[in-house]
Scaffold this active site. Structure first.
Site, PDB file in Angstrom:
ATOM      1  N   GLY A  27     -40.050  27.572 -26.651  1.00 33.96           N
ATOM      2  CA  GLY A  27     -38.992  28.403 -26.084  1.00 33.96           C
ATOM      3  C   GLY A  27     -37.829  28.600 -27.029  1.00 33.96           C
ATOM      4  N   ASN A  28     -36.884  29.426 -26.575  1.00 36.34           N
ATOM      5  CA  ASN A  28     -35.720  29.779 -27.398  1.00 36.34           C
ATOM      6  C   ASN A  28     -34.715  30.546 -26.559  1.00 36.34           C
ATOM      7  OD1 ASN A  28     -37.075  32.569 -27.617  1.00 36.34           O
ATOM      8  ND2 ASN A  28     -38.517  31.210 -28.640  1.00 36.34           N
ATOM      9  N   SER A  44     -36.514  28.462 -35.683  1.00 40.37           N
ATOM     10  CA  SER A  44     -37.925  28.293 -35.340  1.00 40.37           C
ATOM     11  C   SER A  44     -38.403  26.861 -35.604  1.00 40.37           C
ATOM     12  CB  SER A  44     -38.776  29.256 -36.184  1.00 40.37           C
ATOM     13  OG  SER A  44     -40.138  29.154 -35.807  1.00 40.37           O
ATOM     14  N   SER A  73     -36.064  32.018 -34.694  1.00 37.00           N
ATOM     15  CA  SER A  73     -37.213  31.851 -33.798  1.00 37.00           C
ATOM     16  C   SER A  73     -38.296  32.889 -34.083  1.00 37.00           C
ATOM     17  CB  SER A  73     -36.752  32.027 -32.343  1.00 37.00           C
ATOM     18  OG  SER A  73     -37.862  32.198 -31.488  1.00 37.00           O
ATOM     19  N   SER A  74     -39.544  32.488 -33.882  1.00 35.89           N
ATOM     20  CA  SER A  74     -40.668  33.429 -34.075  1.00 35.89           C
ATOM     21  C   SER A  74     -40.602  34.561 -33.052  1.00 35.89           C
ATOM     22  CB  SER A  74     -41.989  32.670 -33.931  1.00 35.89           C
ATOM     23  OG  SER A  74     -42.028  31.999 -32.673  1.00 35.89           O
ATOM     24  N   HIS A  94     -36.557  32.599 -23.592  1.00 36.59           N
ATOM     25  CA  HIS A  94     -38.019  32.513 -23.455  1.00 36.59           C
ATOM     26  C   HIS A  94     -38.360  31.038 -23.291  1.00 36.59           C
ATOM     27  CE1 HIS A  94     -42.277  32.726 -23.944  1.00 36.59           C
ATOM     28  NE2 HIS A  94     -42.279  32.185 -25.138  1.00 36.59           N
ATOM     29  N   HIS A  96     -41.655  28.079 -21.827  1.00 38.42           N
ATOM     30  CA  HIS A  96     -43.025  27.857 -21.370  1.00 38.42           C
ATOM     31  C   HIS A  96     -42.957  26.980 -20.127  1.00 38.42           C
ATOM     32  CE1 HIS A  96     -45.231  28.881 -25.358  1.00 38.42           C
ATOM     33  NE2 HIS A  96     -44.149  29.606 -25.179  1.00 38.42           N
ATOM     34  N   ASP A 119     -32.007  36.518  -3.575  1.00 42.37           N
ATOM     35  CA  ASP A 119     -30.613  36.352  -4.027  1.00 42.37           C
ATOM     36  C   ASP A 119     -30.446  36.663  -5.514  1.00 42.37           C
ATOM     37  OD1 ASP A 119     -29.691  33.516  -1.906  1.00 42.37           O
ATOM     38  OD2 ASP A 119     -29.388  35.684  -1.654  1.00 42.37           O
ATOM     39  N   HIS A 168     -48.927  34.368 -21.658  1.00 43.03           N
ATOM     40  CA  HIS A 168     -47.891  33.861 -22.572  1.00 43.03           C
ATOM     41  C   HIS A 168     -46.872  33.045 -21.789  1.00 43.03           C
ATOM     42  CE1 HIS A 168     -44.806  34.813 -26.002  1.00 43.03           C
ATOM     43  NE2 HIS A 168     -44.950  33.535 -25.767  1.00 43.03           N
ATOM     44  N   TYR A 226     -33.988  50.192  -6.837  1.00 45.61           N
ATOM     45  CA  TYR A 226     -34.840  50.424  -8.014  1.00 45.61           C
ATOM     46  C   TYR A 226     -34.391  51.685  -8.735  1.00 45.61           C
ATOM     47  CZ  TYR A 226     -38.411  46.982  -6.801  1.00 45.61           C
ATOM     48  OH  TYR A 226     -39.101  45.833  -6.549  1.00 45.61           O
TER      49      TYR A 226
HETATM   50  O1  LIG Z   1     -44.233  31.361 -27.345  1.00 46.03           O
HETATM   51  C1  LIG Z   1     -44.192  30.712 -28.382  1.00 46.03           C
HETATM   52  C2  LIG Z   1     -45.429  30.158 -28.986  1.00 46.03           C
HETATM   53  O2  LIG Z   1     -46.530  30.461 -28.137  1.00 46.03           O
HETATM   54  C3  LIG Z   1     -42.868  30.435 -29.026  1.00 46.03           C
HETATM   55  O3  LIG Z   1     -41.853  30.871 -28.123  1.00 46.03           O
HETATM   56  C4  LIG Z   1     -42.646  28.955 -29.267  1.00 46.03           C
HETATM   57  O4  LIG Z   1     -42.706  28.293 -28.010  1.00 46.03           O
HETATM   58  C5  LIG Z   1     -41.263  28.712 -29.848  1.00 46.03           C
HETATM   59  O5  LIG Z   1     -41.260  29.293 -31.122  1.00 46.03           O
HETATM   60  P1  LIG Z   1     -39.942  29.150 -32.032  1.00 46.03           P
HETATM   61  O6  LIG Z   1     -38.789  29.726 -31.271  1.00 46.03           O
HETATM   62  O7  LIG Z   1     -39.737  27.664 -32.288  1.00 46.03           O
HETATM   63  O8  LIG Z   1     -40.284  29.929 -33.286  1.00 46.03           O
END
Ligand SMILES: O=C(CO)[C@@H](O)[C@H](O)COP(=O)(O)O
Length: 231
Positions: A27-28, A44, A73-74, A94, A96, A119, A168, A226
């Protein structure tokens, strides 16, 4: 100002493990200063246990790194595409997070079964389609952003401040990085509740529209439909 943004984005990133939304480096979080045309994002591959405010990476809206010793970040290109179109968004997350990621892996949007959902999110939290092989080849992260925008076409992003990306995971956004993390926490809770709701009642249907309207409008105003205004 930029130092403040770096600090606030760092703090928002540190909320992800605190709230149980991520493990290790997953995540990020990013935040944008639209006056400067710059956004700050997590580096990243850096574990949150050792992440420091000075590790944050500063990017411009062309995707160039402006400041920072580490790689951004990727998912930076996804954040960038969303900032370019969702002009009222100040922060993006983002994760997981397990429950929301399970709905994303199942390719299902999250229906509104109750007031907790209503809400914060108006209507179903959609699941964006898979990218095509060509889209993956051309640029996975950039096209993830474009497919998110395609999926929300015509809906106000601040009325549905999150989405699932099939196979994802979730992306959420908000007025700033902190608000985007808040929405990520709410999304994970809703995903959890909905899974239990469907187990308890497999024939569950979404909550009545009048209830969804009342709950969402009381926080977001009378025109939060909407994309069209209620007469
Ligand atoms: O979704 C993904 C990989 O599946 C990425 O979001 C990694 O979970 C985090 O990547 P970095 O932010 O460390 O590059």
């Amino acid at each position: 100002m930029l130092e403040e943004l770096k600090r606030s984005v760092y703090e928002a990133n540190m909320e992800l493990p605190r709230k149980g939304l991520i493990t290790y480096t997953w995540g990020n979080v990013s935040g944008i200063d639209r006056e400067k045309g710059l956004f700050v994002i997590k580096p990243s591959g850096v574990d949150y246990d050792i992440l420091k405010p000075e590790d944050m990476v500063v990017m411009d809206l062309l995707g160039n790194k402006v400041e920072g010793d580490l790689n951004p970040s990727s998912d930076t290109a996804t954040h960038l595409e969303l900032y370019k179109v969702f002009l009222t968004v100040g922060g993006i997350v983002h994760t997981h997070s397990p429950m929301a990621t399970s709905w994303a892996q199942a390719g299902r949007g999250i229906p509104c079964y109750g007031t907790t959902h209503a809400d914060y999110f108006y209507g179903e939290i959609p699941c964006a389609r898979n990218l095509t092989e060509e889209e993956i080849e051309e640029g996975y992260e950039k096209n993830t952003g474009l497919v998110i925008i395609e999926t929300l076409q015509g809906r106000n992003p601040m009325h549905v401040p999150g989405i699932l990306c099939k196979n994802h995971g979730p992306f959420t956004w908000g007025t700033d990085a902190d608000n985007a993390v808040h929405n990520a926490v709410v999304l994970e809770e809703i995903a959890k509740m909905n899974l239990m709701t469907e187990l308890l009642n497999p024939s569950i249907i979404p909550a009545p529209q009048c209830m969804q309207d009342k709950h969402f409008m009381r926080k977001h105003g009378p025109n939060a439909y909407y994309g069209q205004k209620k007469s």
